[in-house]
Design an enzyme around this catalytic site. Sequence first.
Site, PDB file in Angstrom:
ATOM      1  N   ASP A  54       3.616   9.471  -0.802  1.00  0.00           N
ATOM      2  CA  ASP A  54       2.391   8.759  -0.447  1.00  0.00           C
ATOM      3  C   ASP A  54       2.202   7.628  -1.456  1.00  0.00           C
ATOM      4  O   ASP A  54       2.356   7.867  -2.659  1.00  0.00           O
ATOM      5  CB  ASP A  54       1.194   9.731  -0.549  1.00  0.00           C
ATOM      6  N   HIS A 109       0.820  -1.216   0.000  1.00  0.00           N
ATOM      7  CA  HIS A 109       0.000   0.000   0.000  1.00  0.00           C
ATOM      8  C   HIS A 109       0.849   1.259   0.000  1.00  0.00           C
ATOM      9  O   HIS A 109       0.342   2.342  -0.276  1.00  0.00           O
ATOM     10  CB  HIS A 109      -0.930   0.000   1.220  1.00  0.00           C
TER      11      HIS A 109
HETATM   12  P1  ADQ Z   1      -3.234   6.111   4.461  1.00  0.00           P
HETATM   13  O1  ADQ Z   1      -1.878   6.685   4.662  1.00  0.00           O
HETATM   14  O2  ADQ Z   1      -4.022   5.902   5.688  1.00  0.00           O
HETATM   15  O3  ADQ Z   1      -3.179   4.754   3.621  1.00  0.00           O
HETATM   16  P2  ADQ Z   1      -5.133   7.469   2.483  1.00  0.00           P
HETATM   17  O4  ADQ Z   1      -4.921   6.814   1.174  1.00  0.00           O
HETATM   18  O5  ADQ Z   1      -5.243   8.943   2.378  1.00  0.00           O
HETATM   19  O6  ADQ Z   1      -3.976   7.219   3.512  1.00  0.00           O
HETATM   20  O7  ADQ Z   1      -6.452   6.892   3.119  1.00  0.00           O
HETATM   21  C1  ADQ Z   1      -7.027   7.430   4.276  1.00  0.00           C
HETATM   22  C2  ADQ Z   1      -8.504   7.043   4.377  1.00  0.00           C
HETATM   23  O8  ADQ Z   1      -8.993   7.383   5.677  1.00  0.00           O
HETATM   24  C3  ADQ Z   1      -9.388   7.771   3.376  1.00  0.00           C
HETATM   25  O9  ADQ Z   1     -10.361   6.875   2.943  1.00  0.00           O
HETATM   26  C4  ADQ Z   1      -9.995   8.904   4.205  1.00  0.00           C
HETATM   27  O10 ADQ Z   1     -11.260   9.361   3.766  1.00  0.00           O
HETATM   28  C5  ADQ Z   1     -10.099   8.267   5.563  1.00  0.00           C
HETATM   29  N1  ADQ Z   1      -9.992   9.279   6.629  1.00  0.00           N
HETATM   30  C6  ADQ Z   1      -8.979  10.152   6.807  1.00  0.00           C
HETATM   31  N2  ADQ Z   1      -9.218  10.931   7.879  1.00  0.00           N
HETATM   32  C7  ADQ Z   1     -10.389  10.536   8.396  1.00  0.00           C
HETATM   33  C8  ADQ Z   1     -11.156  10.961   9.533  1.00  0.00           C
HETATM   34  N3  ADQ Z   1     -10.753  11.931  10.363  1.00  0.00           N
HETATM   35  N4  ADQ Z   1     -12.320  10.328   9.765  1.00  0.00           N
HETATM   36  C9  ADQ Z   1     -12.737   9.333   8.943  1.00  0.00           C
HETATM   37  N5  ADQ Z   1     -12.054   8.897   7.879  1.00  0.00           N
HETATM   38  C10 ADQ Z   1     -10.880   9.481   7.608  1.00  0.00           C
HETATM   39  C11 ADQ Z   1      -2.183   3.898   3.035  1.00  0.00           C
HETATM   40  C12 ADQ Z   1      -1.123   4.582   2.163  1.00  0.00           C
HETATM   41  C13 ADQ Z   1      -1.820   5.398   1.057  1.00  0.00           C
HETATM   42  C14 ADQ Z   1      -2.750   4.484   0.243  1.00  0.00           C
HETATM   43  C15 ADQ Z   1      -3.668   3.674   1.158  1.00  0.00           C
HETATM   44  C16 ADQ Z   1      -4.446   2.623   0.381  1.00  0.00           C
HETATM   45  O11 ADQ Z   1      -0.300   5.440   2.949  1.00  0.00           O
HETATM   46  O12 ADQ Z   1      -0.853   5.999   0.197  1.00  0.00           O
HETATM   47  O13 ADQ Z   1      -3.525   5.273  -0.628  1.00  0.00           O
HETATM   48  O14 ADQ Z   1      -2.921   3.008   2.176  1.00  0.00           O
HETATM   49  O15 ADQ Z   1      -3.590   1.760  -0.305  1.00  0.00           O
END
Ligand code: ADQ
Length: 469
Positions: free
Chosen positions: A375, A163
Amino acid sequence: MPQETFDLVVAANRLPVDRVREGGRSVWRRSPGGLVTAMESVMNDRDGAWIGWSGVAGKAPAPFEQDGMHLHPVALSAEEVRDYYEGFSNGSLWPIYHDVIVPASFKRRWQAAYEQVNRRFAEVAAGLAAPGATVWVHDYQLQRMPQFLRELRPDVRIGWFNHIPFPPVELFMQLPARDALLQGLLGADFLGFQRRADAQNFLRACRQLLADEQVSVRGDVVRMANGHETRAAAVPISIDTAAMTELAATTAVQDRAAEIRRQLGNPTHLLLGVDRLDYTKGIRHRLKAIEELLREGQLAATDTKLIQVATPSRERLAAYQQIRDDVELTVGRINGDHAHIGAPAVTYLHRSFPREEMAALFVAADVMVVTPLRDGMNLVAKEYVAAHDDDGALVLSEFAGAATELKQAYLCNPHDIARTKQTILRAIEATAFERAPRMRAMRRQVQRHDVQHWAARFLADLAAAPGQP
Ligand code: ADQ
C-alpha cells in the site's frame, strides 16, 4: 476571447467531484477524502484550476466552479476508459507497482491509449497555465504527462506525486513502456513519493535503464542530456488530522459509536477493517487469521466481533470480481460456523458511507486491523489514530507506507498468518496502560504531519527543485 489562465493547475485522473442525483436532478458533489480538502486550501490561496475526468465517458462537460475551485473536465471515450484506465493503469501498472500480487497484463492498444490520454491532459494544462505557473500532476495514471507538458510549456514548474508505491527495478523492468514512463516523469522538476524507498526505486530505475540516454543520477537528482534536472524525494501524504479529531469528538459521532457497539451486543472486543475492495489490501489474509483464531477457540464469537467495510472498486475488472467473491465466500463461511441468530461474527458492508459514519466506526473499534500486502500509504490507519481515544490499538502491515511513520503500531507481516494471529491477539489483549503511550505517540505524529503540512512541503520542494539549466 483568450482563455482564463491560472497560477496553479492540478491534474489528476479524476475531478474532485462526483455526479450524483439529488431531488430528481443531476448535480456535482465534492468527493470525500483528504486530498480534496488539502488541495482546496492550496488552490484557494493561489487561484488554482483542477483538470480531470468527470467519471462519465463521452463528451466533457463545460468548465465549472465548485467550492471556489475552477474545474476543467477532460473527455475520455468509452474505449479510452477501457484501454487507458482499466487496461494500462489498472491492468498493467497497478499490479506491477504493487509487487505483482496478481499477474500484470500488457496490450499494445492500452499503451497507445495511455499516451493519447496523457497527451490530452498535457494540452489542457498547457492552455490553462499562466506564464511561469505551477502544475501539480497526481498519480500513476499520468506518468507521461510531465514530458508532454514540458514540450508544450517549458516555462512552467512541473511536480508529480505518486500515491502508490514505486516498484523495485526488477519488477518495473517488466513493463514494455518502461523507458517511456521514466522519460515521461523526467519532464517534471520534482517527483514526490510516499517513502524514501519508493524514491530510491525510481532513481535506481533511471540509473539502470536510461544509462544509454546520457541520463546521470547524482544523489536524489537525475540529470538529462539537455541539462534539465529532476529531483526525487519522499513526501509522505497524510490526513486532515484536526478535522477528523474534531468530528470524532462530536456528540453525534460519539452517540453513534455507542449505538454501533450496542447493536452488536456490546462486544468485549470490536475489530474493524476499512478498505477499498482491492486485492492489495490483504482482506483475505486478515479474514483467514480471524477465522483460524475463532476455529481454534482463541477468540470467541460471543464477545469478539469484526466489522469489515469493503468499498466497491473497479468492479468491471476480473481480478476485482475474484477478490469480491473470495471475501464474500469467506465471510459467509465464518458466519455460518460462528454466528448466532441475530449476532454475526463478521458484519460485512460493501458500500460507501458518509464521513460521520466512518468516524463513528473508528471511535467504536477497539482494534483497527490494517493488513495490506502492499500500500502506498494507507490513510485509514492514520484516520483511526486521529479519531480514537488512547484505549485503542492499531494492527498494521509492514507493507503499508504508513508503517514507516506509525512505528508504535502492532506491526505484522500479513503473509505470515501465524504471526499475524499472534499480533492480533496481542493487540486485543493489551492493557490500557500498554495501549495509551502507543496511541499518543502515533497521534502526535499525525498531528505534526497532517495533509496541509504535506501539500505545503510538496509545493516548497517543487519551488526549490533545480529544474532547467
Ligand atoms: P486508496 O487505495 O484508496 O488510496 P486509502 O489510503 O486507504 O486507500 O484511502 C481510502 C480513503 O477512503 C480513506 O480516507 C477512507 O476513510 C475512505 N473510505 C474507505 N472506505 C470507505 C467507505 N466505505 N465509505 C467512505 N469512505 C471510505 C491511494 C493509495 C494509498 C494512499 C492514498 C493517498 O492506494 O496507499 O494512502 O492513495 O495517497
